[in-house]
Design a protein around this motif. Structure first.
Motif, PDB file in Angstrom:
ATOM      1  N   HIS A  33       0.844  -1.190   0.000  1.00 12.45           N
ATOM      2  CA  HIS A  33       0.000   0.000   0.000  1.00 12.45           C
ATOM      3  C   HIS A  33       0.882   1.243   0.000  1.00 12.45           C
ATOM      4  N   PHE A  34       0.510   2.245  -0.809  1.00 15.34           N
ATOM      5  CA  PHE A  34       1.243   3.502  -0.884  1.00 15.34           C
ATOM      6  C   PHE A  34       0.404   4.594  -0.224  1.00 15.34           C
ATOM      7  N   LEU A  35       0.995   5.296   0.733  1.00 18.43           N
ATOM      8  CA  LEU A  35       0.328   6.396   1.424  1.00 18.43           C
ATOM      9  C   LEU A  35       1.179   7.646   1.301  1.00 18.43           C
ATOM     10  N   ASN A  36       0.528   8.801   1.215  1.00 18.82           N
ATOM     11  CA  ASN A  36       1.229  10.075   1.150  1.00 18.82           C
ATOM     12  C   ASN A  36       0.395  11.126   1.850  1.00 18.82           C
ATOM     13  N   THR A  41       3.103  21.845   8.428  1.00 14.52           N
ATOM     14  CA  THR A  41       4.435  22.456   8.407  1.00 14.52           C
ATOM     15  C   THR A  41       5.114  22.332   7.050  1.00 14.52           C
ATOM     16  N   GLY A  42       4.530  21.539   6.143  1.00 15.21           N
ATOM     17  CA  GLY A  42       5.146  21.265   4.856  1.00 15.21           C
ATOM     18  C   GLY A  42       5.933  19.968   4.840  1.00 15.21           C
ATOM     19  N   PHE A  43       6.105  19.350   6.010  1.00  9.03           N
ATOM     20  CA  PHE A  43       6.769  18.048   6.106  1.00  9.03           C
ATOM     21  C   PHE A  43       5.934  17.056   5.307  1.00  9.03           C
ATOM     22  N   THR A  44       6.575  16.367   4.353  1.00 13.23           N
ATOM     23  CA  THR A  44       5.865  15.463   3.460  1.00 13.23           C
ATOM     24  C   THR A  44       6.318  14.027   3.720  1.00 13.23           C
ATOM     25  N   VAL A  45       5.346  13.120   3.813  1.00 13.44           N
ATOM     26  CA  VAL A  45       5.623  11.713   4.078  1.00 13.44           C
ATOM     27  C   VAL A  45       5.030  10.876   2.953  1.00 13.44           C
ATOM     28  N   SER A  46       5.856   9.995   2.385  1.00 13.48           N
ATOM     29  CA  SER A  46       5.402   8.988   1.423  1.00 13.48           C
ATOM     30  C   SER A  46       5.849   7.640   1.961  1.00 13.48           C
ATOM     31  N   GLN A  47       4.948   6.659   1.952  1.00 14.90           N
ATOM     32  CA  GLN A  47       5.260   5.354   2.532  1.00 14.90           C
ATOM     33  C   GLN A  47       4.774   4.225   1.640  1.00 14.90           C
ATOM     34  N   VAL A  48       5.559   3.156   1.605  1.00 11.61           N
ATOM     35  CA  VAL A  48       5.095   1.886   1.066  1.00 11.61           C
ATOM     36  C   VAL A  48       4.992   0.945   2.260  1.00 11.61           C
ATOM     37  N   ILE A  49       3.774   0.459   2.506  1.00 15.90           N
ATOM     38  CA  ILE A  49       3.498  -0.405   3.647  1.00 15.90           C
ATOM     39  C   ILE A  49       3.281  -1.831   3.150  1.00 15.90           C
ATOM     40  N   ASP A  50       4.003  -2.762   3.756  1.00 18.51           N
ATOM     41  CA  ASP A  50       3.894  -4.181   3.428  1.00 18.51           C
ATOM     42  C   ASP A  50       3.156  -4.866   4.582  1.00 18.51           C
ATOM     43  N   GLU A  52       2.004  -7.856   4.746  1.00 21.27           N
ATOM     44  CA  GLU A  52       2.385  -9.255   4.936  1.00 21.27           C
ATOM     45  C   GLU A  52       3.569  -9.381   5.891  1.00 21.27           C
ATOM     46  N   ASN A  53       4.522  -8.455   5.787  1.00 20.95           N
ATOM     47  CA  ASN A  53       5.737  -8.526   6.589  1.00 20.95           C
ATOM     48  C   ASN A  53       5.779  -7.520   7.738  1.00 20.95           C
ATOM     49  N   GLY A  54       4.784  -6.621   7.809  1.00 23.89           N
ATOM     50  CA  GLY A  54       4.753  -5.634   8.886  1.00 23.89           C
ATOM     51  C   GLY A  54       5.852  -4.597   8.784  1.00 23.89           C
ATOM     52  N   THR A  55       6.232  -4.242   7.538  1.00 23.83           N
ATOM     53  CA  THR A  55       7.305  -3.273   7.346  1.00 23.83           C
ATOM     54  C   THR A  55       6.816  -2.034   6.608  1.00 23.83           C
ATOM     55  N   VAL A  56       7.544  -0.949   6.819  1.00 22.70           N
ATOM     56  CA  VAL A  56       7.241   0.325   6.170  1.00 22.70           C
ATOM     57  C   VAL A  56       8.540   0.901   5.626  1.00 22.70           C
ATOM     58  N   LYS A  57       8.520   1.345   4.375  1.00 26.17           N
ATOM     59  CA  LYS A  57       9.630   2.098   3.779  1.00 26.17           C
ATOM     60  C   LYS A  57       9.077   3.499   3.546  1.00 26.17           C
ATOM     61  N   ALA A  58       9.654   4.487   4.218  1.00 23.51           N
ATOM     62  CA  ALA A  58       9.139   5.853   4.123  1.00 23.51           C
ATOM     63  C   ALA A  58      10.165   6.770   3.479  1.00 23.51           C
ATOM     64  N   PHE A  59       9.669   7.800   2.813  1.00 22.70           N
ATOM     65  CA  PHE A  59      10.487   8.871   2.260  1.00 22.70           C
ATOM     66  C   PHE A  59       9.960  10.163   2.841  1.00 22.70           C
ATOM     67  N   MET A  75      15.039  12.162   3.209  1.00 24.65           N
ATOM     68  CA  MET A  75      15.696  10.946   3.677  1.00 24.65           C
ATOM     69  C   MET A  75      14.741   9.771   3.594  1.00 24.65           C
ATOM     70  N   PHE A  76      15.312   8.571   3.502  1.00 25.02           N
ATOM     71  CA  PHE A  76      14.543   7.337   3.589  1.00 25.02           C
ATOM     72  C   PHE A  76      14.591   6.835   5.032  1.00 25.02           C
ATOM     73  N   VAL A  77      13.484   6.257   5.474  1.00 26.49           N
ATOM     74  CA  VAL A  77      13.375   5.729   6.842  1.00 26.49           C
ATOM     75  C   VAL A  77      12.682   4.377   6.765  1.00 26.49           C
TER      76      VAL A  77
END
Length: 84
Positions: A33-36, A41-50, A52-59, A75-77
């Motif tokens: 799933h992709f969330l944005n 404040t202008g802080f922008t978050v984009s995430q790919v949520i998995d 099945e594995n309970g993981t998140v890759k955020a930008f 940065m990536f988190v």
């Protein structure tokens, strides 16, 4: 799709940060799933949520007055999550 998101993060010291955001969402597959969202404040978050594995890759993209690239930095988190 648009909607509302309540998020909550607990850091390694047990400090909790949370917020409510206006969300953009796209289902990529049964488990991805992709969330944005853009915070006030202008802080922008984009995430790919998995789910099945309970993981998140955020930008993250945020204001940085010292950056020569539009006064923004990024940065990536990586993270994990669980359903409550």
């Amino acid at each position: 799709m648009r909607g509302d998101l309540h998020w909550c993060v607990t850091d390694k010291n047990g400090n909790v940060t949370q917020g409510n955001e206006r969300l953009s969402y796209l289902q990529l597959s049964d488990t991805l799933h992709f969330l944005n969202w853009i915070e006030k404040t202008g802080f922008t978050v984009s995430q790919v949520i998995d789910t099945e594995n309970g993981t998140v890759k955020a930008f993250w993209s945020y204001a940085d007055e010292f950056s020569e690239r539009g006064h923004r930095a990024s940065m990536f988190v990586d993270g994990t999550f669980h359903f409550v």
